[in-house]
Design an enzyme around this catalytic site. Structure first.
Site, short mmCIF file in Angstrom:
data_model
loop_
_atom_site.label_atom_id
_atom_site.label_comp_id
_atom_site.label_asym_id
_atom_site.label_seq_id
_atom_site.Cartn_x
_atom_site.Cartn_y
_atom_site.Cartn_z
N ARG A 1 0.86 -1.29 -0.05
CA ARG A 1 -0.06 0.00 0.08
C ARG A 1 0.80 1.22 0.15
O ARG A 1 1.62 1.56 0.97
CB ARG A 1 -0.77 0.11 1.30
CG ARG A 1 -2.02 1.08 1.19
CD ARG A 1 -2.59 1.29 2.41
NE ARG A 1 -2.02 2.05 3.33
CZ ARG A 1 -2.36 2.65 4.40
NH1 ARG A 1 -3.87 2.57 4.72
NH2 ARG A 1 -1.73 3.55 5.12
N TYR B 1 -2.61 11.86 5.83
CA TYR B 1 -3.03 10.53 6.14
C TYR B 1 -2.00 9.39 5.91
O TYR B 1 -1.53 9.37 4.65
CB TYR B 1 -4.51 10.17 5.98
CG TYR B 1 -4.45 8.62 5.90
CD1 TYR B 1 -4.72 8.08 7.28
CD2 TYR B 1 -4.26 7.69 5.08
CE1 TYR B 1 -4.96 6.78 7.40
CE2 TYR B 1 -4.27 6.46 5.28
CZ TYR B 1 -4.67 5.86 6.46
OH TYR B 1 -4.66 4.55 6.72
N ASP C 1 -4.78 4.08 -0.22
CA ASP C 1 -6.19 4.45 0.89
C ASP C 1 -6.41 5.85 0.56
O ASP C 1 -5.53 6.83 0.96
CB ASP C 1 -5.68 4.02 2.18
CG ASP C 1 -6.79 4.00 3.13
OD1 ASP C 1 -7.86 4.52 2.56
OD2 ASP C 1 -6.86 3.56 4.23
N HIS D 1 -8.89 7.06 1.86
CA HIS D 1 -9.18 7.36 3.54
C HIS D 1 -10.32 8.47 3.54
O HIS D 1 -10.16 9.63 4.15
CB HIS D 1 -8.00 8.15 4.33
CG HIS D 1 -8.15 7.70 5.89
ND1 HIS D 1 -8.55 8.16 6.89
CD2 HIS D 1 -7.78 6.23 6.29
CE1 HIS D 1 -8.46 7.45 7.79
NE2 HIS D 1 -7.89 6.12 7.57
N GLU E 1 -8.90 2.26 -1.93
CA GLU E 1 -9.68 2.11 -0.71
C GLU E 1 -10.33 3.43 -0.22
O GLU E 1 -9.90 4.51 -0.29
CB GLU E 1 -8.50 1.35 0.49
CG GLU E 1 -8.99 1.54 1.61
CD GLU E 1 -8.32 0.61 2.73
OE1 GLU E 1 -7.02 0.42 2.12
OE2 GLU E 1 -8.39 1.04 3.94
N GLU F 1 -13.58 -0.71 6.73
CA GLU F 1 -13.12 -0.75 7.96
C GLU F 1 -13.74 -0.14 9.00
O GLU F 1 -13.68 -0.49 10.03
CB GLU F 1 -11.72 -0.36 7.71
CG GLU F 1 -11.47 1.25 7.62
CD GLU F 1 -10.13 1.70 7.42
OE1 GLU F 1 -9.32 0.89 6.73
OE2 GLU F 1 -9.85 2.67 8.15
N ARG G 1 -13.89 -4.88 3.43
CA ARG G 1 -12.80 -4.91 4.53
C ARG G 1 -13.02 -5.03 6.05
O ARG G 1 -12.26 -4.72 6.58
CB ARG G 1 -12.03 -3.48 4.11
CG ARG G 1 -11.53 -3.40 2.75
CD ARG G 1 -10.37 -2.26 2.59
NE ARG G 1 -9.14 -2.64 3.41
CZ ARG G 1 -8.98 -2.09 4.42
NH1 ARG G 1 -9.53 -1.02 5.08
NH2 ARG G 1 -7.75 -2.53 5.24
N GLU H 1 -4.63 -7.05 5.21
CA GLU H 1 -3.72 -6.11 5.61
C GLU H 1 -2.84 -6.51 6.65
O GLU H 1 -3.08 -7.12 7.42
CB GLU H 1 -4.32 -4.85 6.01
CG GLU H 1 -3.54 -3.47 6.35
CD GLU H 1 -4.40 -2.37 6.76
OE1 GLU H 1 -5.60 -2.32 6.91
OE2 GLU H 1 -3.81 -1.34 6.70
N TRP I 1 -11.39 12.78 7.97
CA TRP I 1 -10.09 12.62 8.23
C TRP I 1 -9.81 11.04 7.64
O TRP I 1 -10.61 10.46 7.45
CB TRP I 1 -9.78 12.61 9.88
CG TRP I 1 -8.53 11.90 9.87
CD1 TRP I 1 -7.16 12.55 9.62
CD2 TRP I 1 -7.98 10.62 10.38
NE1 TRP I 1 -6.10 11.90 9.93
CE2 TRP I 1 -6.53 10.50 10.15
CE3 TRP I 1 -8.73 9.32 10.90
CZ2 TRP I 1 -5.77 9.47 10.44
CZ3 TRP I 1 -7.89 8.38 11.00
CH2 TRP I 1 -6.63 8.48 10.89
C1 GCO Z 1 -6.20 1.28 7.26
C2 GCO Z 1 -6.77 2.27 7.86
C3 GCO Z 1 -5.99 2.76 9.35
C4 GCO Z 1 -6.89 3.66 9.99
C5 GCO Z 1 -7.03 3.34 11.34
C6 GCO Z 1 -7.90 3.94 12.41
O1 GCO Z 1 -6.71 1.10 6.00
O2 GCO Z 1 -5.52 0.60 7.69
O3 GCO Z 1 -7.50 3.11 7.23
O4 GCO Z 1 -5.01 3.27 9.17
O5 GCO Z 1 -6.85 4.92 9.78
O6 GCO Z 1 -7.21 1.89 11.68
O7 GCO Z 1 -7.80 3.69 13.42
MG MG Z 2 -8.18 2.41 5.48
#
Ligand code: GCO
Ligand code: MG
Length: 402
Positions: free
Chosen positions: A147, A159, A210, A212, A236, A262, A283, A339, A402
């Protein structure tokens, strides 16, 4: 068999972890991860004040009945806090059942569907050069999937990228730090980043990214389209997933595969995206999505729509969650990828585990149960320390995702 005791163990070996231990009258016990990053104490209270008193005296072998009891019985269904607590109970009960059967958990889940579990690791850099360096390092360590996240020129604190030279941990402060975000700068930079990664490392390595939750659907469509020449394994969380219909717009514009889930905690959160084939990977993972029991339901449902699994595995999911996820990954038919964001040695010192990494792949190990445990005497050395996830603002000060 009866549950005679249960306790919650909180520790902070570099980051907070919450662990539930369920003890039976036959001397067997099981452990489950109950960590909800940045809101750990809410789950501790939920477990200690409500769930544990309801568990005492129950037969731990009735996993499904206990799951339904905790889910339906609360009236206020779903939500991250309650579902994380249910996940911890469910994981500990599967651990107990596998121990009682004298089997590694994956055997109880139907046996293995594959020989090894492909994982992706993280390559993060403050700029293009250091990101490329990290990708190279991951490939040298044998990873088949990486990633890639990079600092964006002109944007402070992105991020996925560490602000100092320490390992990246998002919950980096007592109260939320504030990051800045520029969609324009990100969209201009991301395709250039992946062009460079492909140029330097060729076509054989799987690349993931990601977003995010930071784009709007039309922006995500543009990104997906522009990334097509670099054939990502997945893009992602391109947009926040409350409005699931909005994924249609992304889908209509790009063949870049999409992964989401997630932050989901229920099969109902996944339903629209899966049944309309708006994503390629789901995920959800053990600790935040109601445990092994619900994850099995989600995976089976996803298999009807050509959607594969891609369990979340950041460091805020403890080694106990990782162990349980690996047993699930080993057994499930429609596995995609897992992951793996490596825990620090200090974090790992608190937990014993049987899973191992060889050359880009994991196996869960042959220990009975899920094979992970917590060393309570070491855990005691690391008391809880509040740590929050950051918030994000646009350059004009508007609060953003975020
Ligand atoms: C990922 C996630 C994490 C989250 C985290 C928040 O894909 O691994 O986006 O980095 O930001 O789990 O607690
Ligand atoms: Mg993520």
């Amino acid at each position: 068999m009866k549950i005679i005791d249960a306790k919650v163990i909180v520790c902070s070996p570099g980051r907070n972890f919450v662990t539930l231990k369920i003890i039976t009258d036959e001397g067997l016990y099981g452990v489950g991860d109950a960590t909800l990053n940045g809101r750990e104490k809410a789950v501790v209270s939920y477990l200690e004040d409500y769930v544990i008193p309801m568990l005492i005296g129950r037969d731990p072998q009735r996993i499904e009945d206990i799951w339904q009891y905790l889910y339906r019985g609360v009236y206020w269904r779903r939500g991250p806090i309650g579902m994380t607590a249910i996940a911890a109970v469910d994981t500990a009960l599967w651990d107990i059942k596998a121990k009682a059967a004298n089997m590694p958990l994956y055997q109880l889940l139907g046996g293995r569907s594959r020989d090894k579990i492909m994982v992706y690791t993280h390559a993060n850099g403050l700029d293009l050069g250091s990101t490329l360096e990290q990708v190279g390092k991951a490939i040298d360590q044998g990873y088949k999937a990486v990633r890639v996240q990079s600092g964006i020129p002109g944007v402070a604190g992105t991020y996925g990228v560490s602000k100092n030279n320490k390992k990246y941990e998002p919950a980096d402060s007592d109260l939320p730090t504030e990051d800045t975000w520029s969609t324009e700068k990100y969209l201009n930079y991301a395709p250039k980043l992946f062009a460079e990664v492909r140029k330097q490392f060729g076509d054989d390595i799987h690349l993931l990214h990601d977003v995010h939750h930071r784009l709007t659907p039309i922006e995500a469509a543009r990104l997906g389209k522009e990334l097509e020449p670099y054939h990502l394994f997945w893009m992602e969380d391109p947009v926040p997933a409350e409005n699931q219909e909005s994924f249609k717009l992304i889908r209509h514009h790009t063949t870049t595969p999409i992964a989401v889930g997630e932050v989901f905690n229920s099969i109902h959160d996944c339903r629209e995206l899966i049944q309309n084939q708006l994503i390629d990977y789901i995920r959800t993972t053990v600790v935040h999505a109601g445990g092994i029991s619900q994850l099995k339901r989600i995976a089976d449902f996803a298999s009807l729509f050509h959607v594969k699994t891609g369990c979340h595995g950041a460091t805020d999911l403890s080694p106990i969650c990782m162990a349980a996820a690996l047993h699930f990954d080993y057994s499930v038919a429609n596995f995609g990828i897992q992951e793996h964001m490596a825990h620090s040695e200090k974090m790992e010192s608190v937990f014993t585990r049987d899973y191992r990494y060889v050359d880009g792949y994991f196996t869960p190990g042959e220990a009975i149960g899920h094979g992970a445990d917590i060393d309570e005497s070491i855990a005691k050395k690391y008391p809880y320390k509040r740590a929050c996830l950051p918030v994000n603002r646009l350059e004009d000060g508007t609060l953003w995702n975020w």
